[in-house]
Scaffold this active site. Structure first.
Site, short mmCIF file in Angstrom:
data_model
loop_
_atom_site.label_atom_id
_atom_site.label_comp_id
_atom_site.label_asym_id
_atom_site.label_seq_id
_atom_site.Cartn_x
_atom_site.Cartn_y
_atom_site.Cartn_z
CE LYS A 1 11.99 -52.93 -2.58
NZ LYS A 1 12.20 -52.00 -3.63
CB SER B 1 5.24 -56.39 8.99
OG SER B 1 5.87 -55.52 8.12
CG ASP C 1 1.82 -44.40 8.66
OD1 ASP C 1 2.58 -43.42 8.71
OD2 ASP C 1 1.64 -45.08 7.64
NE ARG D 1 7.11 -17.03 0.50
CZ ARG D 1 8.42 -17.13 0.30
NH1 ARG D 1 9.16 -17.87 1.09
NH2 ARG D 1 8.98 -16.49 -0.69
NE ARG E 1 8.35 -20.10 -2.12
CZ ARG E 1 7.75 -19.16 -2.83
NH1 ARG E 1 6.45 -19.26 -3.09
NH2 ARG E 1 8.41 -18.11 -3.27
CD GLN F 1 6.83 -37.33 8.36
OE1 GLN F 1 5.68 -37.34 8.76
NE2 GLN F 1 7.11 -37.40 7.07
NE ARG F 2 10.43 -45.16 7.53
CZ ARG F 2 10.17 -45.71 6.35
NH1 ARG F 2 8.97 -45.57 5.82
NH2 ARG F 2 11.07 -46.39 5.71
O1 F6P Z 1 4.21 -47.21 6.82
C1 F6P Z 1 5.01 -46.18 7.19
C2 F6P Z 1 5.40 -45.33 6.02
O2 F6P Z 1 6.27 -44.41 6.61
C3 F6P Z 1 4.27 -44.64 5.27
O3 F6P Z 1 3.68 -43.58 5.92
C4 F6P Z 1 4.94 -44.29 3.97
O4 F6P Z 1 4.03 -44.12 2.90
C5 F6P Z 1 5.81 -45.47 3.74
O5 F6P Z 1 6.11 -46.01 5.01
C6 F6P Z 1 7.06 -45.18 2.96
O6 F6P Z 1 7.81 -46.34 2.80
P1 F6P Z 1 9.20 -46.44 2.02
O7 F6P Z 1 10.25 -46.62 3.07
O8 F6P Z 1 9.10 -47.64 1.16
O9 F6P Z 1 9.42 -45.19 1.23
#
Ligand code: F6P
Length: 383
Positions: A81, A121, A144, A179, A281, A289-290
């Site tokens: 941001k 970006s 993504d 489930r 659930r 994931q990151r």
């Molecule tokens: O753009 C990648 C992403 O992982 C999106 O899939 C997800 O909505 C966003 O970033 C989440 O960003 P932040 O780190 O601000 O929570």
């Protein structure tokens, strides 16, 4: 062609696995290959906008004893941001700080900039570099995988592995408790993670932002699993950008002024239970994931991208993005890339794969239908 002596590299937008491998490749190629100084700009655009400027020199000392190729995150830090063209100031006002960024580039006496970022970006950085006439090369990264012009972006493969692993784990508990497990994954505009991991992880339902769905379509698949396949459990993958059953976006407004995705799985959970009676659930995987160790694929991509980006600057080429096409690294004009996200297309062969496996992927018309078939995926129960 202007002689290059110093370049900068920065990571911008959400982090992902493989960023450190990119930084390593850029530094190795720049320092060892061309004898340049390579400066790592800290916290994305912030490092060049701040005074004093914030950066580190990348060289043997940075990497000695650090398992940089294998580590998650970004050693340079990043921000997703604070657009320099409309920067939110502490007093609540918004200011254009783009020239601070450009001046920062000149103060560091840089001859080129390598930007590792997603589509948002890259768009902003390109605008900044155009304004200051700064030579820039982009490297695509995003879990993504929605950057145009490239088949793969750094971080995506690791994220798909993480989601596939999560489905493997959920399968066991789903079967034990009879489930339907609903896994919500990232993907605001594009459903590549959900689609690819959903197929790999044996999902019964995959919902992506690009494809409209109906609760009846989901329920029909669950009933088929129960009544025809004789299975008492199911796996459902839903991308965070999928709309709620009501049609509303699944977003939450936070007190920092930001709007973030999340929560569609909870709405689906209740609706699926009411329609099918199966216990449900929800797991929301989020930033898991990151992070983590980059996959082999992301390390390879990061290394190839980093080297090629430096080579482009050395050849006097800029305003380009390195990309992966047809099993190799190429480069494409940034202007072709900075035009919005690369979404799953209706004719994506993997949609056909999913349908062929009986997976419910929504009610989009089949691309090659032409046969007057109904819009809804025909399940085996209809045979
Ligand atoms: O753009 C990648 C992403 O992982 C999106 O899939 C997800 O909505 C966003 O970033 C989440 O960003 P932040 O780190 O601000 O929570």
């Amino acid at each position: 062609m202007a002689e290059i002596r110093r370049i900068g590299v920065l990571t911008s937008g959400g982090d992902c696995a493989g960023l450190n491998a990119v930084i390593r490749a850029v530094a190795f190629r720049g320092v060892n290959g061309y004898g340049w100084k390579v400066l790592g700009i800290l916290d994305g655009t912030q490092g060049l906008m701040s005074r004093p400027l914030r950066y580190i020199e990348l060289g043997a000392d940075t990497f000695r004893g650090r398992d940089i190729l294998r580590s998650g995150g970004t050693l340079l830090g990043t921000v997703n941001k604070g657009n320099p063209f409309a920067y939110p100031m502490p007093d609540g006002s918004v200011r254009d700080l783009s020239m601070d960024f450009v001046d920062g580039f000149h103060q560091l006496e840089l001859d080129g900039l390598i930007v590792v970022g997603g589509d948002g970006s890259l768009r902003i950085l390109r605008k900044l570099c155009e304004k200051g006439m700064l030579p820039m090369v982009g490297i695509p990264k995003t879990i993504d995988n929605d950057v145009k012009g490239t088949e793969a972006a750094v971080g995506y493969s690791t994220a798909v592995d993480v989601v596939t692993d999560a489905l493997d784990r959920l399968q066991a508990t789903a079967a034990s408790h009879h489930r339907a497990m609903i896994l919500e994954v990232m993907g605001r505009d594009a459903g590549h993670i959900a689609l690819n991991a959903g197929i790999s992880g044996g999902a019964d339902v995959i919902l992506i932002p690009e494809m409209p769905y109906t609760l009846e379509g989901i329920a029909e698949r669950i009933r088929y699993v129960q009544q025809v396949e004789g299975r008492s459990h199911a796996l459902i993958v839903v991308a965070e950008g999928v709309k709620r059953p009501s049609g509303a976006a699944a977003t939450v407004h936070y007190s920092d002024g930001e709007t973030r995705y999340g929560g569609v799985a909870n709405d689906l959970s209740e609706a699926i239970y009411l329609m099918t009676g199966i216990e449900t659930r929800v797991s929301i995987l989020g930033h898991v994931q990151r992070g983590g160790t980059p996959s082999m694929r992301d390390r390879l991509l990061a290394s190839a991208f980093g080297v090629h980006a430096v080579d482009l600057l050395a050849q006097g080429k800029h305003d380009r993005m390195v990309a992966w096409q047809h099993r190799g690294v190429v480069d494409v004009p940034l202007e072709e890339v900075c035009v919005g996200p690369r979404c799953v297309q209706p004719d994506d062969p993997l949609l056909n794969t999913a349908r062929g496996l009986g997976i419910y992927v929504g009610d989009f018309p089949e691309p090659h239908a032409g046969s007057g078939k109904s819009k809804k995926t025909k399940s085996l129960s209809e045979e």
